[in-house]
Design a protein around this motif. Structure first.
Motif, PDB file in Angstrom:
ATOM      1  N   LEU A 167       0.791  -1.531   0.065  1.00 20.29           N
ATOM      2  CA  LEU A 167       0.415  -0.070   0.047  1.00 20.29           C
ATOM      3  C   LEU A 167       1.086   1.174   0.193  1.00 20.29           C
ATOM      4  N   LEU A 168       0.737   1.861  -0.926  1.00 18.73           N
ATOM      5  CA  LEU A 168       0.872   3.107  -1.215  1.00 18.73           C
ATOM      6  C   LEU A 168       0.485   4.542  -0.435  1.00 18.73           C
ATOM      7  N   CYS A 169       0.851   5.504   0.773  1.00 18.13           N
ATOM      8  CA  CYS A 169       0.718   6.631   0.952  1.00 18.13           C
ATOM      9  C   CYS A 169       0.717   7.864   0.768  1.00 18.13           C
ATOM     10  N   ASP A 170       0.480   8.517  -0.357  1.00 15.38           N
ATOM     11  CA  ASP A 170       1.059  10.198  -0.638  1.00 15.38           C
ATOM     12  C   ASP A 170       0.060  10.961   0.203  1.00 15.38           C
ATOM     13  N   GLU A 171       1.157  11.612   1.733  1.00 16.84           N
ATOM     14  CA  GLU A 171       0.938  11.963   1.613  1.00 16.84           C
ATOM     15  C   GLU A 171      -1.253  12.283   2.574  1.00 16.84           C
ATOM     16  N   ALA A 172      -1.009  11.189   3.223  1.00 14.99           N
ATOM     17  CA  ALA A 172      -2.626  10.239   2.697  1.00 14.99           C
ATOM     18  C   ALA A 172      -3.401  11.576   4.626  1.00 14.99           C
ATOM     19  N   THR A 173      -2.393  11.833   5.390  1.00 17.91           N
ATOM     20  CA  THR A 173      -3.276  12.311   6.457  1.00 17.91           C
ATOM     21  C   THR A 173      -2.972  14.350   6.280  1.00 17.91           C
ATOM     22  N   SER A 174      -2.646  14.663   5.113  1.00 12.93           N
ATOM     23  CA  SER A 174      -1.893  16.249   5.452  1.00 12.93           C
ATOM     24  C   SER A 174      -3.180  16.880   5.171  1.00 12.93           C
ATOM     25  N   ALA A 175      -4.367  16.991   4.806  1.00  7.15           N
ATOM     26  CA  ALA A 175      -5.455  17.517   4.941  1.00  7.15           C
ATOM     27  C   ALA A 175      -6.276  17.163   5.976  1.00  7.15           C
ATOM     28  N   ILE A 202       4.405   8.343   2.400  1.00  2.00           N
ATOM     29  CA  ILE A 202       5.531   9.087   2.200  1.00  2.00           C
ATOM     30  C   ILE A 202       4.244  10.833   3.078  1.00  2.00           C
ATOM     31  N   THR A 203       5.911  11.253   4.203  1.00  2.00           N
ATOM     32  CA  THR A 203       4.719  12.737   4.672  1.00  2.00           C
ATOM     33  C   THR A 203       6.407  13.580   4.945  1.00  2.00           C
ATOM     34  N   HIS A 204       5.658  15.360   5.131  1.00  2.55           N
ATOM     35  CA  HIS A 204       6.849  16.395   5.557  1.00  2.55           C
ATOM     36  C   HIS A 204       6.343  16.005   6.608  1.00  2.55           C
ATOM     37  N   GLU A 205       5.723  15.537   7.829  1.00  2.00           N
ATOM     38  CA  GLU A 205       5.116  15.623   9.344  1.00  2.00           C
ATOM     39  C   GLU A 205       6.205  14.431   9.858  1.00  2.00           C
ATOM     40  N   MET A 206       7.159  14.927  11.069  1.00  2.00           N
ATOM     41  CA  MET A 206       8.187  14.147  12.016  1.00  2.00           C
ATOM     42  C   MET A 206       6.791  13.010  12.972  1.00  2.00           C
ATOM     43  N   GLN A 207       5.740  13.975  13.313  1.00  2.00           N
ATOM     44  CA  GLN A 207       4.456  12.591  13.680  1.00  2.00           C
ATOM     45  C   GLN A 207       4.007  12.302  13.300  1.00  2.00           C
ATOM     46  N   VAL A 208       3.878  11.629  12.025  1.00  2.00           N
ATOM     47  CA  VAL A 208       3.103  10.379  10.955  1.00  2.00           C
ATOM     48  C   VAL A 208       3.803  10.168  11.226  1.00  2.00           C
ATOM     49  N   ILE A 209       5.283   9.898  11.246  1.00  2.00           N
ATOM     50  CA  ILE A 209       6.558   8.927  11.206  1.00  2.00           C
ATOM     51  C   ILE A 209       6.709   8.774  12.508  1.00  2.00           C
ATOM     52  N   ARG A 210       6.684   9.753  13.435  1.00  2.00           N
ATOM     53  CA  ARG A 210       7.106   8.388  15.051  1.00  2.00           C
ATOM     54  C   ARG A 210       5.426   7.900  15.148  1.00  2.00           C
ATOM     55  N   THR A 211       4.573   8.723  14.639  1.00  2.00           N
ATOM     56  CA  THR A 211       3.725   7.309  15.609  1.00  2.00           C
ATOM     57  C   THR A 211       3.211   5.918  14.732  1.00  2.00           C
ATOM     58  N   ILE A 212       3.396   5.761  13.435  1.00  2.00           N
ATOM     59  CA  ILE A 212       3.181   4.436  12.876  1.00  2.00           C
ATOM     60  C   ILE A 212       4.180   3.829  11.935  1.00  2.00           C
ATOM     61  N   CYS A 213       5.660   4.808  11.571  1.00  2.00           N
ATOM     62  CA  CYS A 213       6.741   3.684  10.829  1.00  2.00           C
ATOM     63  C   CYS A 213       7.196   3.555  11.968  1.00  2.00           C
ATOM     64  N   ASP A 214       7.800   1.909  11.661  1.00  2.00           N
ATOM     65  CA  ASP A 214       8.703   0.946  11.683  1.00  2.00           C
ATOM     66  C   ASP A 214      10.305   1.916  10.859  1.00  2.00           C
ATOM     67  N   GLN A 215      10.514   2.027  10.360  1.00  2.00           N
ATOM     68  CA  GLN A 215      11.560   2.596   9.836  1.00  2.00           C
ATOM     69  C   GLN A 215      11.155   3.635   8.686  1.00  2.00           C
ATOM     70  N   VAL A 216      12.261   4.525   8.753  1.00  2.00           N
ATOM     71  CA  VAL A 216      12.704   5.950   8.438  1.00  2.00           C
ATOM     72  C   VAL A 216      13.718   6.597   7.302  1.00  2.00           C
ATOM     73  N   ALA A 217      13.371   6.694   5.969  1.00  2.00           N
ATOM     74  CA  ALA A 217      14.755   7.284   4.776  1.00  2.00           C
ATOM     75  C   ALA A 217      13.544   8.818   4.945  1.00  2.00           C
ATOM     76  N   VAL A 218      15.371   9.613   5.359  1.00  2.00           N
ATOM     77  CA  VAL A 218      14.988  10.843   5.327  1.00  2.00           C
ATOM     78  C   VAL A 218      15.610  12.016   3.640  1.00  2.00           C
ATOM     79  N   ILE A 219      14.268  12.168   3.169  1.00  2.00           N
ATOM     80  CA  ILE A 219      15.019  12.329   1.249  1.00  2.00           C
ATOM     81  C   ILE A 219      15.117  13.995   1.350  1.00  2.00           C
ATOM     82  N   ASP A 220      15.829  14.477   0.979  1.00  2.00           N
ATOM     83  CA  ASP A 220      16.550  16.082   0.875  1.00  2.00           C
ATOM     84  C   ASP A 220      16.815  16.172  -0.621  1.00  2.00           C
TER      85      ASP A 220
END
Ligand SMILES: Nc1ncnc2c1ncn2[C@@H]1O[C@H](COP(=O)(O)OP(=O)(O)OP(=O)(O)O)[C@@H](O)[C@H]1O
Ligand SMILES: [Mg+2]
Length: 347
Positions: A167-175, A202-220
């Motif tokens: 399942l791919l989620c593109d900023e699913a909670t940003s709105a 994918i998200t721009h919010e650390m809160q989302v990462i911290r709430t449900i993710c197991d692993q994270v990659a930071v892209i810049d």
């Protein structure tokens, strides 16, 4: 298992191939394990959507490989690609529902397109999905009659219709507002547990990462600058972009500005540590070894996915040499210690 190997993406800007190129992805290498929730975080324009969309080839990489269960999908023919897209669901920021169709019809749509189910099978599957996302009583309404959170539940049900394994989620909670965001994140987490499918979000919010993710990659700027387990990256961010995003997020939990004004004469530090009760023995041991006065001003316990972690706002009063020794001892005990500055209203 998904492996992204040396993926680059250039966009052509301007017409007829004469315009300039924009490089959206630079030498991306990532490994995403089966059954995990993998987050990709970055600022606007970093390349998150481009990267996510290479996983179902909505964007084709300019070079590099994308291996899903060992097969390089960039080499797939049209039929294989069709099969692949059936196994990958996608959830969008703005839901992308069909406004002239009911909720049930929206969820039925991908089942109809698949062409392999009877009418009765489809009806059963739609009911199952409506139950799964908690919308059984909304089936005959139209998207315009639903709240944002409910619309996203429909988006998720539709994405799951064909039994995807990814399942791919593109900023699913940003709105969505913070509370609705939490309920959608809980739903995604439940789905990951219940169905065992892999989620890449994918998200721009650390809160989302911290709430449900197991692993994270930071892209810049099109590059992966840091990757790892969420707790590691969150507590020991290495890259400056990660550090600033983590600091913004941590700041949400403590009332630093107010407390800084109220205090008089010390150095304010924020301690962050994994495990709810781990700080007390460490702090008292360190306090016993130093002349530095340590005043605990505020404390909170929060979570990184299922792991509790604590934060303390502490004021240190003493000589700068002794304070430095305290900071070194704390860090040696695996406590993250951020110096927030001097307290007192003039700062
Ligand atoms: N179709 C396109 N044509 C040309 N340039 C593009 C196209 N899509 C994206 N870009 C550029 O590629 C870069 C990465 O864009 P992308 O949409 O992947 O970023 P993002 O991290 O998803 O940003 P946001 O958080 O704003 O959605 C940006 O510089 C963007 O302007
Ligand atoms: Mg985007």
């Amino acid at each position: 298992m998904i492996r992204i190997e040396q993926v680059q993406k250039f966009y052509q800007v301007g017409r007829g191939g004469v315009g300039a190129q924009v490089q959206a992805l630079r030498d991306i290498n990532l490994q995403i394990e089966q059954g995990k929730i993998f987050g990709i975080i970055g600022r606007s324009g970093a390349g998150k959507s481009t990267l996510l969309r290479t996983l179902n080839l909505l964007e084709r990489p300019s070079s590099g490989k994308i291996l899903i269960d060992g097969a390089d999908i960039t080499q797939f023919d049209a039929e294989q690609l069709h099969g692949l897209r059936q196994r990958i669901g996608m959830v969008f920021q703005h839901f992308n529902l069909l406004s002239a169709k009911t909720i049930a019809e929206n969820i039925d749509f991908p089942l109809k397109l698949a062409g392999s189910y009877s009418k009765e099978q489809r009806r059963q599957r739609v009911d199952e999905l409506l139950d799964l996302v908690g919308l059984a009583d909304q089936r005959d309404k139209y998207p315009a009659q639903l709240s944002g959170g409910q619309k996203q539940r429909v988006g998720i049900a539709r994405a799951l219709a064909n039994y995807p394994t990814l399942l791919l989620c593109d900023e699913a909670t940003s709105a969505l507002d913070p509370e609705t965001t939490q309920s959608i994140l809980r739903l995604l987490s439940d789905i990951n547990q219940k169905l065992g499918l892999t989620i890449v979000l994918i998200t721009h919010e650390m809160q989302v990462i911290r709430t449900i993710c197991d692993q994270v990659a930071v892209i810049d700027a099109g590059e992966i600058v840091e990757t790892g387990d969420v707790a590691d990256v969150f507590l020991h961010p290495k890259h400056t972009v990660t550090q600033s995003m983590v600091a913004e997020n941590l700041a949400l939990d403590l009332d630093v500005l107010q407390i800084r004004k109220e205090r008089e004469n010390g150095l304010l530090i924020r301690l962050t540590y994994v495990g709810a009760a781990a700080h007390e023995p460490i702090l008292s041991r360190i306090a016993a070894q130093t002349q530095v006065q340590m005043v605990i001003l505020q404390g909170t316990i929060s979570r990184i996915k299922n792991t509790p972690y604590g934060q303390l706002l502490v004021e240190l009063i003493g000589s700068s040499d002794e304070i430095n020794t305290v900071l070194v001892s704390l860090r040696a005990a695996d406590v993250r210690a951020d110096v927030l500055g001097l307290s007192g209203s003039k700062y």
